[in-house]
Scaffold this motif. Structure first.
Motif, short mmCIF file in Angstrom:
data_model
loop_
_atom_site.label_atom_id
_atom_site.label_comp_id
_atom_site.label_asym_id
_atom_site.label_seq_id
_atom_site.Cartn_x
_atom_site.Cartn_y
_atom_site.Cartn_z
N GLU A 176 59.07 65.27 21.92
CA GLU A 176 58.26 65.53 23.12
C GLU A 176 56.84 64.98 22.99
N ARG A 177 56.50 64.47 21.82
CA ARG A 177 55.14 64.01 21.58
C ARG A 177 54.77 62.86 22.50
N PRO A 178 53.61 62.96 23.18
CA PRO A 178 53.20 61.85 24.06
C PRO A 178 52.96 60.57 23.27
N ILE A 179 53.25 59.44 23.88
CA ILE A 179 53.08 58.13 23.26
C ILE A 179 52.22 57.27 24.17
N GLN A 180 51.16 56.71 23.60
CA GLN A 180 50.27 55.86 24.38
C GLN A 180 50.91 54.48 24.61
N VAL A 181 50.82 54.01 25.84
CA VAL A 181 51.29 52.67 26.20
C VAL A 181 50.15 51.95 26.90
N GLY A 182 49.70 50.86 26.30
CA GLY A 182 48.64 50.08 26.92
C GLY A 182 49.19 49.21 28.05
N ILE A 183 48.55 49.28 29.22
CA ILE A 183 48.96 48.46 30.37
C ILE A 183 47.78 47.58 30.79
N GLY A 184 48.04 46.29 30.93
CA GLY A 184 47.01 45.36 31.35
C GLY A 184 46.66 45.51 32.82
N ILE A 185 45.36 45.48 33.10
CA ILE A 185 44.86 45.56 34.47
C ILE A 185 43.97 44.34 34.68
N ASP A 186 44.23 43.56 35.71
CA ASP A 186 43.55 42.28 35.87
C ASP A 186 42.14 42.42 36.43
N LEU A 187 41.23 41.63 35.88
CA LEU A 187 39.82 41.60 36.26
C LEU A 187 39.38 40.18 36.50
N PRO A 188 38.92 39.79 37.67
CA PRO A 188 39.51 40.24 38.92
C PRO A 188 40.49 39.19 39.36
N VAL A 189 41.54 39.54 40.05
CA VAL A 189 42.47 38.57 40.63
C VAL A 189 42.07 38.30 42.07
N ILE A 190 41.80 39.37 42.82
CA ILE A 190 41.41 39.20 44.21
C ILE A 190 39.90 39.00 44.24
N TYR A 191 39.47 37.86 44.73
CA TYR A 191 38.06 37.53 44.70
C TYR A 191 37.25 38.53 45.53
N GLY A 192 36.12 38.93 44.95
CA GLY A 192 35.28 39.92 45.62
C GLY A 192 35.63 41.34 45.23
N ALA A 193 36.73 41.54 44.50
CA ALA A 193 37.12 42.88 44.07
C ALA A 193 36.71 43.09 42.62
N VAL A 194 36.52 44.34 42.24
CA VAL A 194 36.17 44.64 40.86
C VAL A 194 37.38 44.47 39.97
N ILE A 195 38.52 45.02 40.37
CA ILE A 195 39.77 44.86 39.63
C ILE A 195 40.90 44.70 40.63
N ASP A 196 42.03 44.25 40.13
CA ASP A 196 43.27 44.35 40.90
C ASP A 196 43.97 45.60 40.38
N PRO A 197 44.03 46.67 41.16
CA PRO A 197 44.55 47.94 40.65
C PRO A 197 46.07 48.03 40.64
N SER A 198 46.79 46.96 40.98
CA SER A 198 48.25 47.06 41.15
C SER A 198 48.95 47.65 39.94
N ASP A 199 48.63 47.14 38.73
CA ASP A 199 49.34 47.63 37.55
C ASP A 199 48.88 49.02 37.15
N HIS A 253 47.33 53.97 28.54
CA HIS A 253 46.06 53.53 27.95
C HIS A 253 45.63 52.28 28.72
N ASP A 254 44.61 52.42 29.57
CA ASP A 254 44.18 51.30 30.41
C ASP A 254 43.56 50.19 29.57
N MET A 255 43.96 48.95 29.87
CA MET A 255 43.37 47.77 29.25
C MET A 255 43.03 46.78 30.35
N TYR A 256 41.90 46.12 30.23
CA TYR A 256 41.46 45.22 31.28
C TYR A 256 41.56 43.78 30.81
N ASN A 257 42.31 42.98 31.57
CA ASN A 257 42.47 41.57 31.25
C ASN A 257 41.30 40.79 31.83
#
Length: 375
Positions: free
Chosen positions: A37-60, A79-83
Motif C-alpha cells: 500500500e506504500r505510495p510511490i512517486q512518479v515523475g510526470i513531465g509538464i511542458d514549459l511552454p508549448v502554447i505561446y503566451g502561457a506559463v505552462i501547458d497543464p495537459s499532462d 511528482h511534478d517535473m517541468y520540461n
C-alpha cells in the motif's frame, strides 16, 4: 508432583511460542500489507511552454490529477517535473528527481531532450515510460526507458504511405529546426520511403516554425505545389498559421501533419485550411472511438479544455504503472520485468504490446475532417 509441574511449565512454553509466532506472523503480514500500500512517486513531465503566451501547458499535470481522482486507491503520487525548452536542462532535472528518491518517470521529453538522458535509465536506478520521443537512438536498447509510441522510422514510413495515396508530384516539405534530433533523421526516413515510387519532386526548406519569417515563407508557398508536409511537432500553434498561409496560395492542396501537431491550438490557428489537413495519429479520432471520446469528455468536464493528443499516452502510461504497482512490483527492475513479460497490456485507451526492448510497433490512424475535433 514434580512431573506434573514440569509438564505444565512445558505447556506454558509451547503456548508462549505459539502466541509469539502468531504475533510475528501478524507483524510480517502487516508489514507486507504496508509495503503493497506504500505510495510511490512518479515523475510526470509538464511542458514549459508549448502554447505561446502561457506559463505552462497543464495537459499532462491535469492528466495525472484526473487519473488519481478516478483511481483513489492507486499507489501513485505525482511528482511534478517541468520540461524546459533548453535540452541541456533535461539531465540535471532528472538527476535532481532521482536524488530526491523518484524512481519512476513518465517522460514527455522530445528527442532533443530524451537522447542526452539515456544514460540515466541504463542501470536500473530509475525506470521511464516515454510518450513523446521517436528517436532511433532509443530503439532496440536493453535499458529502463520504455516507449509506448513507435519510432520515427515507422512514423515516417506511414507519412510517406499517406502521401503516396494523394495525386500530384510537386511536394513542399517545411522542416522545423527546433528539434533536429527528430526532424533530421525523420526527413531522411521519409524521403527514403518515398524513393521507391520516384513520383514526388521535393522542395525542402528548413525553418524554425515557432519564429518563421512571414515574408520569406510567403514567397516559397506561392510556388506551384500539389501538397505540403509540415515536418514539425511539439504541438506548436504556428503549425496552424503555416498551414493557413499555404492554403491561401494553394487552396486545393492537401497539408500533411505529424502526430505531434495534434492540438486544438494548431487546428484553431489553421483557419479554413483545417478542411485540407491530413494528420497521422497514434490514437483514433474521438468521433471514431467511444473510449477516446469518453475520456476527452471527462477531461473537458473536469478542467474546461481539450488536452493535447500526447496526453492520451500519458494516461496509458499511468495505467501501466498502476497495474504493475497493484501486483506488488515496486522497483524499476521488477516493474520492467512485469511490463516486458506480459504479452499484452490492456488500458482504457487501447492495448499496449512491448517488444523485448520495451519498444512498440505502431498502429497509426488517418485523421481527416479535423474541424470536428474542435466541436
Amino acid at each position: 508432583m514434580k512431573s506434573t509441574v514440569g509438564r505444565s511449565g512445558f505447556g506454558i512454553w509451547i503456548l508462549a511460542i505459539v502466541v509469539l509466532s502468531g504475533l510475528l506472523l501478524a507483524a510480517v503480514a502487516w508489514w507486507l500489507h504496508g509495503q503493497t500500500e506504500r505510495p510511490i512517486q512518479v515523475g510526470i513531465g509538464i511542458d514549459l511552454p508549448v502554447i505561446y503566451g502561457a506559463v505552462i501547458d497543464p495537459s499532462d499535470k491535469n492528466t495525472g490529477e484526473l487519473f488519481l481522482e478516478e483511481h483513489p486507491r492507486s499507489r501513485i503520487r505525482i511528482h511534478d517535473m517541468y520540461n524546459r525548452v533548453d535540452p541541456q536542462t533535461a539531465v540535471p532535472d532528472l538527476e535532481a528527481a532521482i536524488a530526491a528518491g523518484v524512481r519512476f518517470f513518465i517522460t514527455t521529453h522530445a528527442s532533443s531532450h530524451a537522447v542526452p538522458s539515456i544514460h540515466l535509465f541504463a542501470d536500473g536506478r530509475a525506470l521511464g515510460i516515454n510518450v513523446a520521443s521517436t528517436s532511433l537512438l532509443l530503439s532496440g536498447q536493453d535499458d529502463f526507458l520504455l516507449r509506448i509510441i513507435p519510432d520515427l522510422r515507422q512514423e515516417q514510413i506511414e507519412m510517406a504511405r499517406q502521401l503516396e495515396r494523394l495525386p500530384g508530384s510537386r511536394l513542399l516539405v517545411l522542416q522545423d529546426t527546433s528539434n533536429l534530433a527528430w526532424t533530421d533523421p525523420a526527413f531522411a526516413a521519409f524521403t527514403g520511403a518515398l524513393g521507391a515510387s520516384g513520383r514526388w519532386r521535393i522542395r525542402h526548406h528548413k525553418l524554425e516554425v515557432g519564429t518563421f519569417a512571414l515574408g520569406e515563407l510567403s514567397e516559397i508557398v506561392a510556388e506551384p505545389f500539389d501538397a505540403l508536409y509540415i515536418l514539425a511537432g511539439t504541438f506548436m500553434p504556428p503549425i496552424g498559421n503555416i498551414a493557413q498561409l499555404f492554403h491561401q496560395a494553394q487552396p486545393e492542396a492537401p497539408i500533411l501533419l505529424t502526430p505531434w501537431a495534434r492540438s486544438p491550438a494548431v487546428l484553431e490557428q489553421a483557419g479554413d485550411a483545417i478542411d485540407h489537413l491530413l494528420m497521422v495519429g497514434h490514437y483514433p479520432s474521438r468521433h471514431d472511438d467511444a473510449a477516446v471520446d469518453a475520456y476527452l469528455r471527462r477531461f473537458d468536464a473536469r478542467f474546461g479544455y481539450t488536452p493535447q493528443g500526447m496526453t492520451l499516452g500519458t494516461r496509458q502510461a499511468l495505467e501501466l504503472l498502476d497495474q504493475a504497482f497493484a501486483q506488488g512490483h515496486d522497483s524499476p527492475e521488477t516493474v520492467k520485468r512485469y511490463l516486458l513479460a506480459t504479452p499484452l497490456h490492456q488500458t482504457s485507451l487501447g492495448p499496449i504490446r512491448f517488444d523485448a526492448y520495451g519498444d512498440v510497433t505502431g498502429h497509426f490512424h488517418t485523421l481527416t475532417k479535423l474541424r470536428r475535433e474542435l466541436e
